[in-house]
Design a protein around this motif. Structure first.
Motif, PDB file in Angstrom:
ATOM      1  N   ASP A   1      24.296  31.173   7.299  1.00 45.36           N
ATOM      2  CA  ASP A   1      23.817  32.146   6.317  1.00 45.36           C
ATOM      3  C   ASP A   1      23.783  33.539   6.952  1.00 45.36           C
ATOM      4  O   ASP A   1      23.877  33.695   8.165  1.00 45.36           O
ATOM      5  N   ASP A   2      23.684  34.548   6.099  1.00 49.59           N
ATOM      6  CA  ASP A   2      23.595  35.932   6.580  1.00 49.59           C
ATOM      7  C   ASP A   2      22.196  36.162   7.129  1.00 49.59           C
ATOM      8  O   ASP A   2      21.349  36.777   6.468  1.00 49.59           O
ATOM      9  N   ASP A   3      21.957  35.673   8.313  1.00 50.04           N
ATOM     10  CA  ASP A   3      20.594  35.687   8.848  1.00 50.04           C
ATOM     11  C   ASP A   3      20.724  35.863  10.357  1.00 50.04           C
ATOM     12  O   ASP A   3      21.261  34.994  11.052  1.00 50.04           O
ATOM     13  N   PRO A   4      20.241  36.985  10.884  1.00 51.73           N
ATOM     14  CA  PRO A   4      20.424  37.248  12.314  1.00 51.73           C
ATOM     15  C   PRO A   4      19.911  36.117  13.193  1.00 51.73           C
ATOM     16  O   PRO A   4      20.532  35.784  14.212  1.00 51.73           O
ATOM     17  N   ALA A   5      18.802  35.479  12.796  1.00 51.23           N
ATOM     18  CA  ALA A   5      18.250  34.419  13.633  1.00 51.23           C
ATOM     19  C   ALA A   5      19.194  33.217  13.669  1.00 51.23           C
ATOM     20  O   ALA A   5      19.436  32.615  14.723  1.00 51.23           O
ATOM     21  N   ALA A   6      19.761  32.872  12.505  1.00 53.72           N
ATOM     22  CA  ALA A   6      20.681  31.734  12.456  1.00 53.72           C
ATOM     23  C   ALA A   6      21.910  32.019  13.305  1.00 53.72           C
ATOM     24  O   ALA A   6      22.415  31.141  14.026  1.00 53.72           O
ATOM     25  N   LEU A   7      22.398  33.246  13.252  1.00 52.40           N
ATOM     26  CA  LEU A   7      23.580  33.602  14.039  1.00 52.40           C
ATOM     27  C   LEU A   7      23.255  33.577  15.526  1.00 52.40           C
ATOM     28  O   LEU A   7      24.053  33.100  16.343  1.00 52.40           O
ATOM     29  N   ARG A   8      22.055  34.104  15.881  1.00 49.11           N
ATOM     30  CA  ARG A   8      21.682  34.167  17.294  1.00 49.11           C
ATOM     31  C   ARG A   8      21.617  32.767  17.895  1.00 49.11           C
ATOM     32  O   ARG A   8      21.973  32.552  19.044  1.00 49.11           O
ATOM     33  N   GLN A   9      21.189  31.813  17.070  1.00 51.15           N
ATOM     34  CA  GLN A   9      21.090  30.443  17.561  1.00 51.15           C
ATOM     35  C   GLN A   9      22.441  29.717  17.506  1.00 51.15           C
ATOM     36  O   GLN A   9      22.777  28.947  18.398  1.00 51.15           O
ATOM     37  N   GLY A  10      23.209  29.980  16.439  1.00 44.48           N
ATOM     38  CA  GLY A  10      24.417  29.177  16.205  1.00 44.48           C
ATOM     39  C   GLY A  10      25.646  29.639  16.967  1.00 44.48           C
ATOM     40  O   GLY A  10      26.506  28.819  17.323  1.00 44.48           O
ATOM     41  N   LEU A  11      25.749  30.945  17.204  1.00 44.83           N
ATOM     42  CA  LEU A  11      27.001  31.437  17.791  1.00 44.83           C
ATOM     43  C   LEU A  11      27.219  31.054  19.258  1.00 44.83           C
ATOM     44  O   LEU A  11      28.335  30.679  19.633  1.00 44.83           O
ATOM     45  N   PRO A  12      26.179  31.161  20.140  1.00 50.49           N
ATOM     46  CA  PRO A  12      26.461  30.941  21.570  1.00 50.49           C
ATOM     47  C   PRO A  12      27.149  29.620  21.898  1.00 50.49           C
ATOM     48  O   PRO A  12      28.124  29.607  22.661  1.00 50.49           O
ATOM     49  N   PRO A  13      26.704  28.466  21.321  1.00 47.82           N
ATOM     50  CA  PRO A  13      27.435  27.236  21.679  1.00 47.82           C
ATOM     51  C   PRO A  13      28.906  27.286  21.266  1.00 47.82           C
ATOM     52  O   PRO A  13      29.766  26.779  21.988  1.00 47.82           O
ATOM     53  N   LEU A  14      29.182  27.900  20.110  1.00 49.91           N
ATOM     54  CA  LEU A  14      30.582  27.956  19.677  1.00 49.91           C
ATOM     55  C   LEU A  14      31.394  28.820  20.649  1.00 49.91           C
ATOM     56  O   LEU A  14      32.535  28.486  20.990  1.00 49.91           O
ATOM     57  N   LEU A  15      30.806  29.925  21.086  1.00 54.03           N
ATOM     58  CA  LEU A  15      31.522  30.824  21.999  1.00 54.03           C
ATOM     59  C   LEU A  15      31.783  30.163  23.345  1.00 54.03           C
ATOM     60  O   LEU A  15      32.737  30.498  24.038  1.00 54.03           O
ATOM     61  N   ARG A  16      30.911  29.222  23.719  1.00 55.65           N
ATOM     62  CA  ARG A  16      31.107  28.528  24.991  1.00 55.65           C
ATOM     63  C   ARG A  16      32.090  27.376  24.884  1.00 55.65           C
ATOM     64  O   ARG A  16      32.842  27.120  25.814  1.00 55.65           O
ATOM     65  N   GLU A  17      32.076  26.661  23.738  1.00 54.94           N
ATOM     66  CA  GLU A  17      32.770  25.363  23.693  1.00 54.94           C
ATOM     67  C   GLU A  17      34.161  25.398  23.093  1.00 54.94           C
ATOM     68  O   GLU A  17      34.908  24.422  23.190  1.00 54.94           O
ATOM     69  N   PHE A  18      34.526  26.472  22.436  1.00 48.70           N
ATOM     70  CA  PHE A  18      35.824  26.508  21.751  1.00 48.70           C
ATOM     71  C   PHE A  18      36.753  27.537  22.396  1.00 48.70           C
ATOM     72  O   PHE A  18      36.309  28.452  23.091  1.00 48.70           O
ATOM     73  N   ASP A  19      38.046  27.364  22.147  1.00 44.47           N
ATOM     74  CA  ASP A  19      39.028  28.336  22.631  1.00 44.47           C
ATOM     75  C   ASP A  19      39.051  29.560  21.727  1.00 44.47           C
ATOM     76  O   ASP A  19      39.295  30.675  22.184  1.00 44.47           O
ATOM     77  N   ALA A  20      38.844  29.324  20.443  1.00 45.62           N
ATOM     78  CA  ALA A  20      38.841  30.437  19.494  1.00 45.62           C
ATOM     79  C   ALA A  20      37.793  30.169  18.434  1.00 45.62           C
ATOM     80  O   ALA A  20      37.550  29.020  18.057  1.00 45.62           O
ATOM     81  N   VAL A  21      37.139  31.235  17.987  1.00 49.52           N
ATOM     82  CA  VAL A  21      36.200  31.157  16.871  1.00 49.52           C
ATOM     83  C   VAL A  21      36.783  32.032  15.761  1.00 49.52           C
ATOM     84  O   VAL A  21      37.068  33.217  15.976  1.00 49.52           O
ATOM     85  N   LEU A  22      37.024  31.401  14.606  1.00 47.58           N
ATOM     86  CA  LEU A  22      37.538  32.142  13.446  1.00 47.58           C
ATOM     87  C   LEU A  22      36.396  32.293  12.462  1.00 47.58           C
ATOM     88  O   LEU A  22      35.915  31.302  11.908  1.00 47.58           O
ATOM     89  N   LEU A  23      35.948  33.527  12.259  1.00 48.95           N
ATOM     90  CA  LEU A  23      34.878  33.773  11.297  1.00 48.95           C
ATOM     91  C   LEU A  23      35.462  34.457  10.075  1.00 48.95           C
ATOM     92  O   LEU A  23      36.471  35.164  10.169  1.00 48.95           O
TER      93      LEU A  23
END
Lengths: 406, 406
Positions: free
Chosen positions: A225-247
């Motif tokens: 959702d458009d929610d800074p807290a959700a993004l702050r929690q959700g983004l870091p694992p994706l940035l660590r575990e994937f080769d590319a993040v498509l938003l």
């Protein structure tokens, strides 16, 4: 705001080869080879009979002999015994190894068979032009040790066939890129929900997932959702575990466009934000030092789709196959005049038609282009790229084209 | 011996639609829709804000008003409350539903914000041309009930996105064709074996399996020796259980070419044997009354591959998508003169290049074409089809082209 050329350069500056892995050959279809494969033997590995018929000595024909008694029959897959009687012939089948003592094959169509004293005799009706006729000579196609498939080859059906022939039962290929596809937007509800009047269903995620799979990636879906807290929690694992993040979505200048800040809070380095292009001006691109490259595409479906094919799809191909060109190798001819006044590179949706004269024609879509009109993509086969420096493009002009379909 | 046109007609006479099945939308990528999908709502479903900025009444601007106090902020996904004060404005984000009482959106770039008596005020700097500016009006793209995806549509990324938008979480698609790929030939050993000097490894099976998968099929591999008893036992279950059986080898006139007879013994009806074409003259085609269609392709790798793409691949597509044309819709321009004297349709391997003028150029492969030279396929992107009636074809002439690669 940067140019499309500069954005392309920055996107490709992040390309690095993915790690290699070893897979069984049947599982390697669509993968990119990471090791060179060489011929393990000559091709063909023996003087190979190319027609069904009889094998004989050309010298006998030259000496005037026309009738040859059949000493024996040799099928493909049988070891070739030498021909002991120089005046006889071996009846022989396509794919067999030519017997020692013979050098020429006469096909059935050029023979008449009779029987003499209990032994079959073949009379040659049409003389061959030279020794070696209907024989596919050892090593004429490739020699043992020749490079057949260089590292970087995309393994399609023909390549798999060649790899099988040389016994490459296991091959080293690029690992598939791992892609996290993330949709954002409070107005978006899951596919299986009935949206309220002011809501719509999520469509970009599934669209990008299918497109990334076509580019050879393994793609997983996420939604925030458009929610800074959700993004702050959700983004870091994706940035660590994937080769590319498509938003998709959340990268404009609106009050709910938290993504650029959230990505930077999560440790991603911005390489650019905003490109002189339509559609897709708000495109944000960056990279996390731990590895993931981030394509934060604008959320309007046409923008998302076009910018995916313009920047992300070539990147996904290039990390598997680093020798690929950054720019498309296809050109199409405009089927109508086009006028576009803004000083922006214009990605114009087109329908593509191969004309009977061999030209690829690009028909701009009739409907006024609207980056929110997802259904317009159904009519498009791709888009042409019209440079920012010009406003008018004439019917008949050839321009670079990017294709969605094949 | 029949013509290529007649062979094509007979192959396509056996096309019948495969049964339908229902799958979850994410699993439908690459499948062919068997039901029409209609818009469940208007597209867009509401008057959709197309830019971040403020929503106001155009009439107020017409009356000379330039400064608008901001009554509240509305994000995408929030229910639109009506604007109660006709002289005020709603700060509003892309993707939001336009509030009742407003009809026009002014983007941030055309506004200057100040603060007056604790309330924010936006001054309009650039007047919009008409009411409705920056509003993507309800139903302008599609209306509720409009046909979006007709039955027979191949579901690519864009189509999946549209299906998601209308909530088609489960879709009815054509079942994948089930294909048995059968290699024959005593000279062929498995990939993981070291062949004796007169043997070679099996390559056609893996090649055809990968190609059939690209055409949307599920393909299983089988091998039979050149042995009538093995064929008599092995063929009937394949003819009963698969939609198509792709064989390679064993269809010439040689003494180990048992396939045509074995297929007929197993109940398959021959539709033709031998086509006026090179490569691939011995091609045998038939059908079993219980269902399977049989493509018995010549065993030389180039013949196998070319005839697969010429006849079997279009058939595999057509049983999923019956509206497809039998003939290729692509044309290419010959980059060299070509002379071919036999009265046969010539399938000539070519490399394809999209020229900067928008023409697709076909470069015939240099190497003398040799249907046993598997490695020549590595250089080919497809083949042009040159009619049997002519012997010479001039550089610059456009001819039909069949593509292996995209």
């Amino acid at each position: 705001m940067i140019s499309v050329a500069e954005a392309t350069r920055l996107v490709f500056s992040t390309v690095g080869p993915l790690p290699a892995e070893t897979v069984a050959l049947p599982q390697a279809a669509g993968r990119v080879l990471r090791e060179p494969l060489h011929a393990d033997r000559d091709f063909p590995p023996f003087d190979r009979v190319a027609m069904d018929g009889i094998a004989l000595r050309f010298a006998a024909l030259e000496a005037g002999q026309r009738a040859f008694s059949i000493a024996r029959t040799q099928l493909a897959g049988q070891p070739p015994l030498p021909l002991e009687e120089p005046q006889a012939a071996v009846e022989i089948m396509t794919g067999a190894a030519l017997p020692a003592g013979t050098d020429t094959v006469i096909r059935y169509e050029d023979l008449v068979f009779t029987s003499e004293a209990g032994r079959r005799v073949a009379a040659v009706q049409v003389l061959p032009p030279a020794p070696g006729h209907n024989v596919h000579r050892r090593a004429t196609d490739r020699r043992q040790g020749d490079l057949l498939l260089p590292a970087g080859t995309l393994l399609g059906p023909a390549e798999l066939g060649v790899a099988a022939t040389i016994g490459a039962g296991l091959v080293t290929v690029a690992r598939r890129p791992r892609v996290a596809v993330v949709s954002t937007g409070d107005e978006l509800v899951p596919i299986d929900q009935t949206p309220l009047p002011h809501q719509i269903r999520r469509s970009n995620g599934l669209m990008l997932q299918a497109a990334a799979q076509q580019a050879g990636a393994v793609a997983e879906l996420f939604h925030f959702d458009d929610d800074p807290a959700a993004l702050r929690q959700g983004l870091p694992p994706l940035l660590r575990e994937f080769d590319a993040v498509l938003l998709s979505g959340g990268v404009s200048k609106g009050q709910a466009d938290f993504l650029p800040a959230a990505l930077q809070d999560a440790g991603a380095e911005q390489l650019f934000h905003e490109v002189r292009q339509r559609p897709g001006k708000p495109f944000w691109f960056g990279r996390h030092p731990a590895g993931a490259v981030v394509f934060a595409l604008p959320g309007n479906p046409v923008s998302t789709f076009v910018n995916y094919y313009r920047y992300a799809a070539p990147w996904l191909r290039a990390v598997q196959q680093p020798a690929l060109p950054m720019l498309p190798v296809f050109h199409a001819v405009l089927a109508t005049d086009v006028v576009f006044r803004p000083a922006l590179t214009h990605f114009l949706l087109v329908r593509l038609v191969s004309a009977p004269d061999g030209r690829l024609l690009a028909y701009p879509l009739d409907r006024t282009q609207n980056s929110g009109d997802l259904a317009s993509l159904l009519l498009a086969d791709g888009f042409v790229e019209l440079p920012a420096e010009r406003e008018t493009f004439a019917v008949g002009e050839a321009v670079p084209v990017w294709r969605f379909r094949y």
